[in-house]
Scaffold this motif. Structure first.
Motif, PDB file in Angstrom:
ATOM      1  N   GLY A 219       0.778  -1.233   0.000  1.00 23.09           N
ATOM      2  CA  GLY A 219       0.000   0.000   0.000  1.00 23.09           C
ATOM      3  C   GLY A 219       0.808   1.282   0.000  1.00 23.09           C
ATOM      4  O   GLY A 219       0.260   2.370   0.191  1.00 23.09           O
ATOM      5  N   GLU A 220       2.116   1.186  -0.244  1.00 18.67           N
ATOM      6  CA  GLU A 220       2.952   2.389  -0.234  1.00 18.67           C
ATOM      7  C   GLU A 220       2.489   3.397  -1.285  1.00 18.67           C
ATOM      8  O   GLU A 220       2.493   4.611  -1.054  1.00 18.67           O
ATOM      9  CB  GLU A 220       4.413   1.994  -0.481  1.00 18.67           C
ATOM     10  N   ASP A 221       2.045   2.892  -2.457  1.00 21.04           N
ATOM     11  CA  ASP A 221       1.628   3.777  -3.540  1.00 21.04           C
ATOM     12  C   ASP A 221       0.318   4.504  -3.246  1.00 21.04           C
ATOM     13  O   ASP A 221      -0.028   5.478  -3.915  1.00 21.04           O
ATOM     14  CB  ASP A 221       1.486   2.973  -4.844  1.00 21.04           C
ATOM     15  N   LYS A 222      -0.418   4.050  -2.203  1.00 15.41           N
ATOM     16  CA  LYS A 222      -1.694   4.694  -1.869  1.00 15.41           C
ATOM     17  C   LYS A 222      -1.604   5.605  -0.654  1.00 15.41           C
ATOM     18  O   LYS A 222      -2.550   6.328  -0.347  1.00 15.41           O
ATOM     19  CB  LYS A 222      -2.743   3.613  -1.601  1.00 15.41           C
TER      20      LYS A 222
ATOM     21  N   ILE B  72       2.883   9.766   1.608  1.00 11.59           N
ATOM     22  CA  ILE B  72       3.919   9.559   0.593  1.00 11.59           C
ATOM     23  C   ILE B  72       3.545  10.294  -0.693  1.00 11.59           C
ATOM     24  O   ILE B  72       4.394  10.891  -1.361  1.00 11.59           O
ATOM     25  CB  ILE B  72       4.128   8.053   0.349  1.00 11.59           C
ATOM     26  N   LYS B  73       2.242  10.307  -1.018  1.00  5.84           N
ATOM     27  CA  LYS B  73       1.795  11.056  -2.197  1.00  5.84           C
ATOM     28  C   LYS B  73       2.085  12.545  -2.057  1.00  5.84           C
ATOM     29  O   LYS B  73       2.324  13.234  -3.048  1.00  5.84           O
ATOM     30  CB  LYS B  73       0.286  10.846  -2.407  1.00  5.84           C
ATOM     31  N   ARG B  74       2.076  13.023  -0.817  1.00  2.00           N
ATOM     32  CA  ARG B  74       2.340  14.454  -0.574  1.00  2.00           C
ATOM     33  C   ARG B  74       3.827  14.735  -0.413  1.00  2.00           C
ATOM     34  O   ARG B  74       4.216  15.823   0.008  1.00  2.00           O
ATOM     35  CB  ARG B  74       1.595  14.900   0.686  1.00  2.00           C
ATOM     36  N   GLY B  75       4.663  13.768  -0.752  1.00  2.00           N
ATOM     37  CA  GLY B  75       6.112  14.010  -0.717  1.00  2.00           C
ATOM     38  C   GLY B  75       6.815  13.452   0.505  1.00  2.00           C
ATOM     39  O   GLY B  75       8.028  13.618   0.646  1.00  2.00           O
TER      40      GLY B  75
ATOM     41  N   ASP C 254       0.060  -2.853   6.165  1.00  2.00           N
ATOM     42  CA  ASP C 254      -0.569  -2.034   5.129  1.00  2.00           C
ATOM     43  C   ASP C 254      -0.243  -0.572   5.405  1.00  2.00           C
ATOM     44  O   ASP C 254      -0.590  -0.034   6.460  1.00  2.00           O
ATOM     45  CB  ASP C 254      -2.082  -2.265   5.158  1.00  2.00           C
ATOM     46  N   LEU C 255       0.427   0.073   4.460  1.00  2.00           N
ATOM     47  CA  LEU C 255       0.840   1.473   4.624  1.00  2.00           C
ATOM     48  C   LEU C 255      -0.160   2.455   4.022  1.00  2.00           C
ATOM     49  O   LEU C 255       0.037   3.662   4.121  1.00  2.00           O
ATOM     50  CB  LEU C 255       2.196   1.694   3.938  1.00  2.00           C
ATOM     51  N   SER C 256      -1.247   1.963   3.420  1.00  2.00           N
ATOM     52  CA  SER C 256      -2.093   2.808   2.573  1.00  2.00           C
ATOM     53  C   SER C 256      -2.785   3.955   3.305  1.00  2.00           C
ATOM     54  O   SER C 256      -3.211   4.906   2.669  1.00  2.00           O
ATOM     55  CB  SER C 256      -3.136   1.952   1.845  1.00  2.00           C
ATOM     56  N   ALA C 257      -2.895   3.889   4.644  1.00  2.00           N
ATOM     57  CA  ALA C 257      -3.583   4.962   5.373  1.00  2.00           C
ATOM     58  C   ALA C 257      -2.607   5.954   6.017  1.00  2.00           C
ATOM     59  O   ALA C 257      -3.038   6.912   6.661  1.00  2.00           O
ATOM     60  CB  ALA C 257      -4.477   4.360   6.459  1.00  2.00           C
ATOM     61  N   LEU C 258      -1.323   5.754   5.844  1.00  2.00           N
ATOM     62  CA  LEU C 258      -0.350   6.585   6.559  1.00  2.00           C
ATOM     63  C   LEU C 258      -0.219   7.978   5.952  1.00  2.00           C
ATOM     64  O   LEU C 258      -0.074   8.143   4.745  1.00  2.00           O
ATOM     65  CB  LEU C 258       1.030   5.925   6.565  1.00  2.00           C
ATOM     66  N   ASP C 259      -0.232   8.979   6.833  1.00  2.00           N
ATOM     67  CA  ASP C 259       0.031  10.354   6.435  1.00  2.00           C
ATOM     68  C   ASP C 259       1.396  10.741   6.984  1.00  2.00           C
ATOM     69  O   ASP C 259       2.042   9.968   7.698  1.00  2.00           O
ATOM     70  CB  ASP C 259      -1.063  11.288   6.973  1.00  2.00           C
ATOM     71  N   ILE C 260       1.831  11.948   6.681  1.00  2.00           N
ATOM     72  CA  ILE C 260       3.121  12.427   7.186  1.00  2.00           C
ATOM     73  C   ILE C 260       3.102  12.406   8.720  1.00  2.00           C
ATOM     74  O   ILE C 260       2.110  12.793   9.343  1.00  2.00           O
ATOM     75  CB  ILE C 260       3.418  13.834   6.628  1.00  2.00           C
ATOM     76  N   HIS C 261       4.164  11.941   9.308  1.00  2.00           N
ATOM     77  CA  HIS C 261       4.365  11.796  10.765  1.00  2.00           C
ATOM     78  C   HIS C 261       3.613  10.595  11.362  1.00  2.00           C
ATOM     79  O   HIS C 261       3.679  10.379  12.568  1.00  2.00           O
ATOM     80  CB  HIS C 261       3.996  13.075  11.542  1.00  2.00           C
TER      81      HIS C 261
END
Length: 199
Positions: free
Chosen positions: A113-116, A120-123, A149-156
């Motif tokens: 889920g890294e691509d979601k 990560i999408k925000r840099g 699953d990393l798909s829900a992770l935001d910065i920090h």
């Protein structure tokens, strides 16, 4: 059901350096199976089997059924000694498994889920703190791997031990409650970049 990878082997009658050298001259790798309060078994393996298993990754937690001329033993591959020049395997240690005796294994972590992941999408930058975790497990319940699953992770945000899937039957060796597996760090800024001079 626990899955085992079958390895064909031949029995060795003699121990010692001379016998091991003779085994290598025959094109085989000497190995020993120890543990479970039994005498050690001496075996010989095709080196291509060992190289294949090492290249597959995760071999330290893979369960093996060693078939030595009809005698089958369940074991973990504990150590592979490599030739200092050629990196060819020259000796292998296996630990025999016994029901009810928990064993120390290193289990790999698979990240999805890294691509979601919005961070990560925000840099944001994914920082993987641990690719593997050392655990104690019963031989009948050694996990082939953990998933996160990393798909829900935001910065920090971060992923911790409790977020991993497949940990129900094991105990981590690390004595830190709910330790960190991965984090998403804020984007790094390049202070050396300066605006282009206006002409």
């Amino acid at each position: 059901m626990t899955e085992f990878t079958t390895i064909q082997a031949s029995s060795r009658a003699k121990a010692g350096k001379g016998a091991a050298r003779a085994t290598r001259r025959a094109g085989l790798v000497p190995a020993v199976i120890y543990g479970a309060r039994q005498d050690a078994d001496l075996i010989a393996l095709d080196p291509r089997i060992i190289v294949r298993e090492m290249h597959r990754g995760g071999w330290r937690s893979r369960l093996y059924e060693i078939d030595a001329e009809g005698t089958k033993t369940h074991a973990l591959m504990r150590e592979v000694q490599l030739h200092p020049v050629t990196d060819a395997p020259i000796h292998v240690d296996f630990q025999r498994l016994a029901a009810g005796e928990r064993v120390h294994v290193t289990v790999a972590i698979t990240f999805t889920g890294e691509d979601k992941a919005p961070g990560i999408k925000r840099g944001g930058v994914l920082n993987i703190v641990r690719h593997t975790v050392e655990v104690m497990a019963d031989p009948d319940n050694i996990p082939s791997g953990f998933e996160v699953d990393l798909s829900a992770l935001d910065i920090h945000d971060n992923v911790r031990w409790d977020d991993l899937k497949g940990t129900q039957s094991v105990t981590p060796l690390l004595q830190i409650p709910n330790f960190v597996i991965a984090t998403v760090a804020a984007p790094t800024t390049d202070d050396e970049q300066t605006p282009a001079a206006e002409g």
